[in-house]
Design a protein around this motif. Structure first.
Motif, PDB file in Angstrom:
ATOM      1  N   ILE A   1       4.111   8.169   7.989  1.00 26.08           N
ATOM      2  CA  ILE A   1       4.046   7.969   6.534  1.00 26.08           C
ATOM      3  C   ILE A   1       2.721   8.530   6.025  1.00 26.08           C
ATOM      4  O   ILE A   1       1.660   8.178   6.545  1.00 26.08           O
ATOM      5  N   ALA A   2       2.826   9.395   5.028  1.00 22.72           N
ATOM      6  CA  ALA A   2       1.628  10.057   4.501  1.00 22.72           C
ATOM      7  C   ALA A   2       1.088   9.233   3.337  1.00 22.72           C
ATOM      8  O   ALA A   2       1.421   9.490   2.180  1.00 22.72           O
ATOM      9  N   GLY A   3       0.293   8.226   3.660  1.00 21.74           N
ATOM     10  CA  GLY A   3      -0.276   7.383   2.603  1.00 21.74           C
ATOM     11  C   GLY A   3       0.515   6.099   2.486  1.00 21.74           C
ATOM     12  O   GLY A   3       1.553   6.063   1.819  1.00 21.74           O
ATOM     13  N   ARG A   4       0.030   5.062   3.144  1.00 21.67           N
ATOM     14  CA  ARG A   4       0.787   3.806   3.228  1.00 21.67           C
ATOM     15  C   ARG A   4       0.685   2.986   1.952  1.00 21.67           C
ATOM     16  O   ARG A   4      -0.285   3.102   1.214  1.00 21.67           O
ATOM     17  N   LEU A   5       1.694   2.157   1.753  1.00 20.78           N
ATOM     18  CA  LEU A   5       1.676   1.182   0.652  1.00 20.78           C
ATOM     19  C   LEU A   5       1.714  -0.220   1.254  1.00 20.78           C
ATOM     20  O   LEU A   5       2.268  -0.424   2.334  1.00 20.78           O
ATOM     21  N   ASP A   6       1.188  -1.181   0.514  1.00 19.60           N
ATOM     22  CA  ASP A   6       1.227  -2.578   0.965  1.00 19.60           C
ATOM     23  C   ASP A   6       2.659  -3.093   0.936  1.00 19.60           C
ATOM     24  O   ASP A   6       3.522  -2.551   0.239  1.00 19.60           O
ATOM     25  N   VAL A   7       2.865  -4.207   1.633  1.00 20.24           N
ATOM     26  CA  VAL A   7       4.204  -4.805   1.704  1.00 20.24           C
ATOM     27  C   VAL A   7       4.754  -5.134   0.308  1.00 20.24           C
ATOM     28  O   VAL A   7       5.958  -4.989   0.043  1.00 20.24           O
ATOM     29  N   ASP A   8       3.867  -5.519  -0.616  1.00 18.38           N
ATOM     30  CA  ASP A   8       4.325  -5.914  -1.956  1.00 18.38           C
ATOM     31  C   ASP A   8       4.197  -4.778  -2.974  1.00 18.38           C
ATOM     32  O   ASP A   8       4.279  -5.006  -4.175  1.00 18.38           O
ATOM     33  N   THR A   9       3.951  -3.562  -2.513  1.00 19.14           N
ATOM     34  CA  THR A   9       3.923  -2.391  -3.401  1.00 19.14           C
ATOM     35  C   THR A   9       5.250  -1.640  -3.246  1.00 19.14           C
ATOM     36  O   THR A   9       5.790  -1.562  -2.143  1.00 19.14           O
ATOM     37  N   THR A  10       5.748  -1.110  -4.355  1.00 18.68           N
ATOM     38  CA  THR A  10       6.990  -0.336  -4.326  1.00 18.68           C
ATOM     39  C   THR A  10       6.677   1.132  -4.684  1.00 18.68           C
ATOM     40  O   THR A  10       5.557   1.455  -5.049  1.00 18.68           O
ATOM     41  N   GLY A  11       7.708   1.967  -4.606  1.00 19.58           N
ATOM     42  CA  GLY A  11       7.569   3.330  -5.130  1.00 19.58           C
ATOM     43  C   GLY A  11       7.555   4.425  -4.096  1.00 19.58           C
ATOM     44  O   GLY A  11       8.084   4.279  -2.989  1.00 19.58           O
ATOM     45  N   LEU A  12       6.905   5.519  -4.489  1.00 13.98           N
ATOM     46  CA  LEU A  12       7.005   6.780  -3.738  1.00 13.98           C
ATOM     47  C   LEU A  12       6.238   6.741  -2.415  1.00 13.98           C
ATOM     48  O   LEU A  12       5.039   6.487  -2.383  1.00 13.98           O
ATOM     49  N   VAL A  13       6.988   7.031  -1.350  1.00 15.25           N
ATOM     50  CA  VAL A  13       6.384   7.191  -0.027  1.00 15.25           C
ATOM     51  C   VAL A  13       6.863   8.532   0.523  1.00 15.25           C
ATOM     52  O   VAL A  13       8.051   8.842   0.436  1.00 15.25           O
ATOM     53  N   LEU A  14       5.937   9.307   1.053  1.00 17.24           N
ATOM     54  CA  LEU A  14       6.300  10.583   1.670  1.00 17.24           C
ATOM     55  C   LEU A  14       6.241  10.436   3.190  1.00 17.24           C
ATOM     56  O   LEU A  14       5.302   9.839   3.725  1.00 17.24           O
ATOM     57  N   ILE A  15       7.272  10.965   3.839  1.00 18.59           N
ATOM     58  CA  ILE A  15       7.455  10.745   5.274  1.00 18.59           C
ATOM     59  C   ILE A  15       7.681  12.104   5.933  1.00 18.59           C
ATOM     60  O   ILE A  15       8.459  12.916   5.417  1.00 18.59           O
ATOM     61  N   THR A  16       7.032  12.334   7.048  1.00 15.91           N
ATOM     62  CA  THR A  16       7.139  13.655   7.678  1.00 15.91           C
ATOM     63  C   THR A  16       6.807  13.573   9.161  1.00 15.91           C
ATOM     64  O   THR A  16       6.353  12.530   9.640  1.00 15.91           O
ATOM     65  N   ASP A  17       7.024  14.693   9.874  1.00 14.63           N
ATOM     66  CA  ASP A  17       6.478  14.802  11.227  1.00 14.63           C
ATOM     67  C   ASP A  17       5.497  15.972  11.285  1.00 14.63           C
ATOM     68  O   ASP A  17       5.139  16.436  12.360  1.00 14.63           O
ATOM     69  N   ASP A  18       5.061  16.430  10.127  1.00 14.53           N
ATOM     70  CA  ASP A  18       4.117  17.546  10.042  1.00 14.53           C
ATOM     71  C   ASP A  18       2.724  16.982   9.716  1.00 14.53           C
ATOM     72  O   ASP A  18       2.417  16.675   8.563  1.00 14.53           O
ATOM     73  N   GLY A  19       1.919  16.859  10.770  1.00 17.43           N
ATOM     74  CA  GLY A  19       0.605  16.227  10.622  1.00 17.43           C
ATOM     75  C   GLY A  19      -0.338  17.004   9.717  1.00 17.43           C
ATOM     76  O   GLY A  19      -1.160  16.425   9.017  1.00 17.43           O
ATOM     77  N   ARG A  20      -0.199  18.343   9.732  1.00 14.69           N
ATOM     78  CA  ARG A  20      -1.101  19.143   8.892  1.00 14.69           C
ATOM     79  C   ARG A  20      -0.793  18.929   7.422  1.00 14.69           C
ATOM     80  O   ARG A  20      -1.665  18.837   6.572  1.00 14.69           O
ATOM     81  N   TRP A  21       0.517  18.825   7.116  1.00  9.83           N
ATOM     82  CA  TRP A  21       0.954  18.618   5.730  1.00  9.83           C
ATOM     83  C   TRP A  21       0.474  17.244   5.248  1.00  9.83           C
ATOM     84  O   TRP A  21      -0.080  17.122   4.150  1.00  9.83           O
ATOM     85  N   SER A  22       0.666  16.220   6.068  1.00  5.59           N
ATOM     86  CA  SER A  22       0.268  14.880   5.612  1.00  5.59           C
ATOM     87  C   SER A  22      -1.252  14.770   5.499  1.00  5.59           C
ATOM     88  O   SER A  22      -1.757  14.031   4.652  1.00  5.59           O
ATOM     89  N   HIS A  23      -1.976  15.543   6.297  1.00  3.23           N
ATOM     90  CA  HIS A  23      -3.442  15.540   6.178  1.00  3.23           C
ATOM     91  C   HIS A  23      -3.853  15.959   4.759  1.00  3.23           C
ATOM     92  O   HIS A  23      -4.791  15.415   4.184  1.00  3.23           O
ATOM     93  N   ASN A  24      -3.125  16.922   4.190  1.00  2.00           N
ATOM     94  CA  ASN A  24      -3.451  17.391   2.836  1.00  2.00           C
ATOM     95  C   ASN A  24      -3.254  16.305   1.780  1.00  2.00           C
ATOM     96  O   ASN A  24      -3.805  16.378   0.691  1.00  2.00           O
ATOM     97  N   ILE A  25      -2.444  15.321   2.099  1.00  2.00           N
ATOM     98  CA  ILE A  25      -2.218  14.208   1.167  1.00  2.00           C
ATOM     99  C   ILE A  25      -3.271  13.122   1.374  1.00  2.00           C
ATOM    100  O   ILE A  25      -3.820  12.572   0.421  1.00  2.00           O
ATOM    101  N   ILE A  26      -3.559  12.866   2.642  1.00  2.00           N
ATOM    102  CA  ILE A  26      -4.377  11.698   2.968  1.00  2.00           C
ATOM    103  C   ILE A  26      -5.884  11.982   2.896  1.00  2.00           C
ATOM    104  O   ILE A  26      -6.657  11.120   2.475  1.00  2.00           O
ATOM    105  N   SER A  27      -6.281  13.186   3.297  1.00  2.00           N
ATOM    106  CA  SER A  27      -7.714  13.451   3.409  1.00  2.00           C
ATOM    107  C   SER A  27      -8.413  13.333   2.056  1.00  2.00           C
ATOM    108  O   SER A  27      -8.027  14.010   1.088  1.00  2.00           O
TER     109      SER A  27
END
Ligand code: URA
Length: 237
Positions: free
Chosen positions: A96-122
């Protein structure tokens, strides 16, 4: 990527099964038997299993509308991981590229591309995340500047990066609102909740609407997901 990961990506095998076949010497990279799963391999390597060439499955990119009471973890805890609801092969190989808390809803991006998710998280990439926030107390105009200038959160060395606060609804005769849109570029632990705690308010509902240019698809009910389009994937750089 690691050879054992490559095997999992290009076959139906689990990491353990991949390890076993490596030990048995069944795998060759450029004609040479390799038994060490941590060996780094690249797209242009010729990798064969029992003489058959392996092709890595292309990376997967998914958006999900996270429901309440699901968690952004690769293992179930008190609440189930949202990956249980992504009905694709080997869903637990995704992250998961950028986690949300258990009580948060909405957009979650999911991938197996670590380089792509790094661009979101870093934090260096300054990728915007937009949250719709419900507050216990009316939001004060002064908070707009406080968040723009940066807030000192407990236990952090530096101020939060400039954040944009937009007051959504003017609900009463006093021009007070308890709903805002907040754009942040970082993802510190419980960041939004802690930012409002720092101005003595409290988050009562939290929903992520957007990451970078990718907006949560209105057609997805909580718990539903879809693959990202090519444009959405390419919008993250
Ligand atoms: N900030 C929070 O406090 N919680 C989230 O789930 C996301 C951002």
């Amino acid at each position: 990527m690691r050879l054992d990961k490559f095997i999992c990506k290009s076959t139906e095998l689990t990491r353990n099964e991949a390890k076993k076949l490596l030990k048995r010497g069944e795998l060759k990279v450029n004609g040479e038997v390799i038994t060490d799963g941590s060996t780094q391999v690249h797209e242009n390597n010729h990798i064969t299993l029992d003489g058959q060439e392996l092709q890595a499955r292309s990376s997967r990119y998914i958006m999900m509308h996270k429901a309440l009471d699901t968690i952004c973890s690769n293992v179930d805890e008190v609440h189930p991981s949202l990956l249980n609801f992504v009905d694709v092969d080997k869903a637990f190989d995704l992250h998961i590229a950028g986690r949300l808390d258990v009580d948060t809803t909405g957009l979650v991006l999911i991938t197996d591309d670590g380089r792509w998710s790094h661009n979101i998280i870093s934090p260096k990439k300054q990728c915007n995340k937009i949250y719709r926030v419900g507050l216990r107390d009316p939001v004060e105009q002064s908070t707009i500047k406080v968040f723009k200038d940066g807030v000192q959160l407990q236990g952090e060395d530096s101020l939060t990066k400039p954040a944009e606060l937009v007051i959504v609804n003017t609900l009463d005769e006093k021009h007070e609102s308890r709903e805002v849109l907040l754009t942040i570029t970082e993802g510190k632990y419980h960041q939004v909740k802690r930012m409002f705690a720092a101005v003595r308010n409290r988050v009562v509902s939290l929903h992520r609407e957007q990451i970078g240019e990718i907006k949560l698809d209105d057609n997805l009910a909580p718990g539903e997901w879809r693959y990202l389009t090519k444009d959405e994937i390419e919008s993250i750089t």
